[in-house]
Design an enzyme around this catalytic site. Structure first.
Site, PDB file in Angstrom:
ATOM      1  N   SER A  16      48.572  28.974  37.781  1.00  0.00           N
ATOM      2  CA  SER A  16      49.087  28.961  36.566  1.00  0.00           C
ATOM      3  C   SER A  16      49.969  27.861  35.930  1.00  0.00           C
ATOM      4  O   SER A  16      49.714  27.098  34.898  1.00  0.00           O
ATOM      5  CB  SER A  16      49.847  30.260  36.072  1.00  0.00           C
ATOM      6  N   THR A  61      52.660  38.434  37.339  1.00  0.00           N
ATOM      7  CA  THR A  61      51.279  38.844  38.335  1.00  0.00           C
ATOM      8  C   THR A  61      51.657  39.717  39.373  1.00  0.00           C
ATOM      9  O   THR A  61      52.867  40.268  39.272  1.00  0.00           O
ATOM     10  CB  THR A  61      50.710  37.403  38.710  1.00  0.00           C
ATOM     11  N   LYS A  65      53.081  43.854  37.119  1.00  0.00           N
ATOM     12  CA  LYS A  65      52.669  44.223  35.859  1.00  0.00           C
ATOM     13  C   LYS A  65      52.867  45.308  34.984  1.00  0.00           C
ATOM     14  O   LYS A  65      53.040  45.666  33.967  1.00  0.00           O
ATOM     15  CB  LYS A  65      50.932  43.982  35.863  1.00  0.00           C
ATOM     16  N   ASN A  86      50.695  41.169  31.324  1.00  0.00           N
ATOM     17  CA  ASN A  86      50.726  39.927  32.129  1.00  0.00           C
ATOM     18  C   ASN A  86      51.256  38.858  31.402  1.00  0.00           C
ATOM     19  O   ASN A  86      51.285  37.723  31.642  1.00  0.00           O
ATOM     20  CB  ASN A  86      49.238  39.690  32.400  1.00  0.00           C
ATOM     21  N   ASP A 102      44.293  39.545  30.033  1.00  0.00           N
ATOM     22  CA  ASP A 102      43.300  39.439  31.011  1.00  0.00           C
ATOM     23  C   ASP A 102      41.887  39.687  30.381  1.00  0.00           C
ATOM     24  O   ASP A 102      40.878  39.280  30.601  1.00  0.00           O
ATOM     25  CB  ASP A 102      43.498  40.438  32.073  1.00  0.00           C
ATOM     26  N   ALA A 131      42.568  46.628  37.321  1.00  0.00           N
ATOM     27  CA  ALA A 131      41.567  45.508  36.781  1.00  0.00           C
ATOM     28  C   ALA A 131      40.706  45.917  35.885  1.00  0.00           C
ATOM     29  O   ALA A 131      40.353  45.378  34.696  1.00  0.00           O
ATOM     30  CB  ALA A 131      41.096  44.599  37.945  1.00  0.00           C
ATOM     31  N   ALA A 154      34.557  58.645  41.913  1.00  0.00           N
ATOM     32  CA  ALA A 154      33.997  59.016  40.630  1.00  0.00           C
ATOM     33  C   ALA A 154      35.080  59.442  39.510  1.00  0.00           C
ATOM     34  O   ALA A 154      35.049  59.262  38.513  1.00  0.00           O
ATOM     35  CB  ALA A 154      32.884  59.739  40.705  1.00  0.00           C
ATOM     36  N   GLY A 250      35.396  34.720  38.874  1.00  0.00           N
ATOM     37  CA  GLY A 250      36.578  35.091  37.785  1.00  0.00           C
ATOM     38  C   GLY A 250      37.480  33.672  37.504  1.00  0.00           C
ATOM     39  O   GLY A 250      38.614  33.885  36.944  1.00  0.00           O
TER      40      GLY A 250
HETATM   41  P1  ATR Z   1      43.399  46.542  40.751  1.00  0.00           P
HETATM   42  O1  ATR Z   1      44.667  46.540  40.086  1.00  0.00           O
HETATM   43  O2  ATR Z   1      42.993  45.227  41.491  1.00  0.00           O
HETATM   44  O3  ATR Z   1      42.067  47.169  39.866  1.00  0.00           O
HETATM   45  P2  ATR Z   1      43.363  49.071  42.193  1.00  0.00           P
HETATM   46  O4  ATR Z   1      44.048  49.777  40.968  1.00  0.00           O
HETATM   47  O5  ATR Z   1      44.128  49.568  43.375  1.00  0.00           O
HETATM   48  O6  ATR Z   1      43.432  47.508  42.211  1.00  0.00           O
HETATM   49  O7  ATR Z   1      41.893  49.470  42.093  1.00  0.00           O
HETATM   50  C1  ATR Z   1      41.125  49.006  42.997  1.00  0.00           C
HETATM   51  C2  ATR Z   1      39.604  49.480  42.728  1.00  0.00           C
HETATM   52  O8  ATR Z   1      38.643  48.708  43.413  1.00  0.00           O
HETATM   53  C3  ATR Z   1      39.278  50.792  42.676  1.00  0.00           C
HETATM   54  O9  ATR Z   1      38.368  51.011  41.505  1.00  0.00           O
HETATM   55  C4  ATR Z   1      38.720  50.973  44.012  1.00  0.00           C
HETATM   56  O10 ATR Z   1      37.803  52.216  44.090  1.00  0.00           O
HETATM   57  P3  ATR Z   1      38.604  53.512  44.603  1.00  0.00           P
HETATM   58  O11 ATR Z   1      39.121  54.229  43.171  1.00  0.00           O
HETATM   59  O12 ATR Z   1      37.520  54.398  44.997  1.00  0.00           O
HETATM   60  O13 ATR Z   1      39.632  53.503  45.433  1.00  0.00           O
HETATM   61  C5  ATR Z   1      38.125  49.667  44.142  1.00  0.00           C
HETATM   62  N1  ATR Z   1      37.579  49.468  45.666  1.00  0.00           N
HETATM   63  C6  ATR Z   1      38.584  48.842  46.327  1.00  0.00           C
HETATM   64  N2  ATR Z   1      37.674  48.669  47.542  1.00  0.00           N
HETATM   65  C7  ATR Z   1      36.533  48.969  47.224  1.00  0.00           C
HETATM   66  C8  ATR Z   1      35.343  48.618  48.148  1.00  0.00           C
HETATM   67  N3  ATR Z   1      35.293  48.428  49.408  1.00  0.00           N
HETATM   68  N4  ATR Z   1      34.016  49.313  47.587  1.00  0.00           N
HETATM   69  C9  ATR Z   1      34.185  49.847  46.463  1.00  0.00           C
HETATM   70  N5  ATR Z   1      35.274  49.781  45.474  1.00  0.00           N
HETATM   71  C10 ATR Z   1      36.322  49.546  46.019  1.00  0.00           C
END
Ligand code: ATR
Length: 284
Positions: A16, A61, A65, A86, A102, A131, A154, A250
């Protein structure tokens, strides 16, 4: 010069300061922009001290956040919807507004840098964490017709979709989900045809893993976008390219979220494209 920082922990790696220094040069705005390391339990006092010293704004960051969301005196609609902040702006009266750039950064990278108009499109959003949440409202505001959210877990995809109103299960026999998208997932093969854009908002790329999604989600002309970036294409990008997609990482989102923050603070919009080109060259 007016002082701005990016606050995080760790923070040494942040690009940044480079990006905002370029924006300041480009626009002639008197901006000084540094890194600010805060202890993980000391976000609030660190921000208060920076503001007391005349600081005018902060980018926020990992891992702060949510702290920034709680800290702000008021939130923009997109920050409220993201559940995370952010960008903090210190207003003339000393109060602090929280925003989240973002999602608009993703939208601008797709539309301006990659040349894909989002109005009327169908977007497959992979992931339901922070994210992913951050980009849903900006995608809808950009006119995306359907956002289908698929997540390894899901139930989290369904919760995220529910937070935005319409939800409905993906019907394997047809397209029985609501206009603004629902959701379902857990790796199931959703039977709803190809998407214009597939966005990887999972943390999978960090561990070299590709999130599961339907084989037919990609057709010729699909843009597969990974929110992660690096010197090499991510595994998600390699996999999507092998399925026939056009791919992007990204890095442009990083630049465009910064451009939006800069314009919130200064009222002037810098041009992200030349800074993106320079960063890309530096990544090697
Ligand atoms: P961020 O703030 O970066 O989004 P997070 O809130 O921990 O981090 O979310 C991580 C996301 O990546 C979630 O959607 C997670 O899926 P789950 O809800 O099932 O945990 C997903 N994720 C992380 N590792 C993954 C993998 N190896 N394959 C598929 N999805 C993954």
């Amino acid at each position: 010069r007016d002082r701005y920082v990016v606050i995080g922990n760790p923070i040494a790696h942040s690009k940044s300061p480079f990006i905002h220094a370029r924006f300041a040069e480009q626009t002639g705005e008197p901006v000084a922009y540094d890194r600010l390391l805060a202890a993980v339990d000391a976000f609030e006092p660190t921000v208060r001290a920076f503001i007391a010293q005349g600081g005018r704004g902060l980018n926020v960051t990992v891992p702060f956040k949510l702290d920034a969301h709680a800290f702000a005196d008021r939130l923009s609609a997109r920050a409220a919807s993201a559940g995370a902040v952010n960008t903090l702006k210190v207003e003339a009266d000393g109060s602090v507004t929280g925003d989240n750039t973002d999602g608009i950064g993703l939208v601008r990278d797709i539309e301006v840098n990659l040349g894909v108009a989002l109005a009327g499109t169908r977007v497959l959003l992979l992931g339901a964490g922070g994210a992913a949440r951050g980009v849903v409202l900006p995608l809808i505001d950009a006119g995306v017709r359907e956002v289908v959210i698929v997540n390894r877990t899901a139930s989290k995809a369904a919760e995220l979709a529910a937070a935005f109103g319409r939800t409905g299960a993906v019907d394997h026999a047809g397209d029985a989900y609501g206009a603004r998208g629902t959701v379902l997932g857990g790796g199931a093969d959703i039977a709803c045809g190809a998407f214009d854009v597939v966005v990887n908002a999972t943390a999978g790329s960090l561990g070299g893993e590709v999130p599961e999604y339907g084989a037919h989600a990609i057709a010729a002309g699909t843009l597969a976008y990974d929110m992660m970036y690096g010197a090499e294409p991510t595994v998600f990008m390699r996999d999507a390219a092998a399925r026939g997609a056009r791919v992007a990482d990204g890095l442009g989102m990083l630049v465009e979220q910064a451009a939006e923050s800069f314009s919130i603070w200064r009222g002037v919009r810098p041009d992200g494209a030349p800074v993106l080109a320079e960063l890309r060259a530096l990544l090697g």
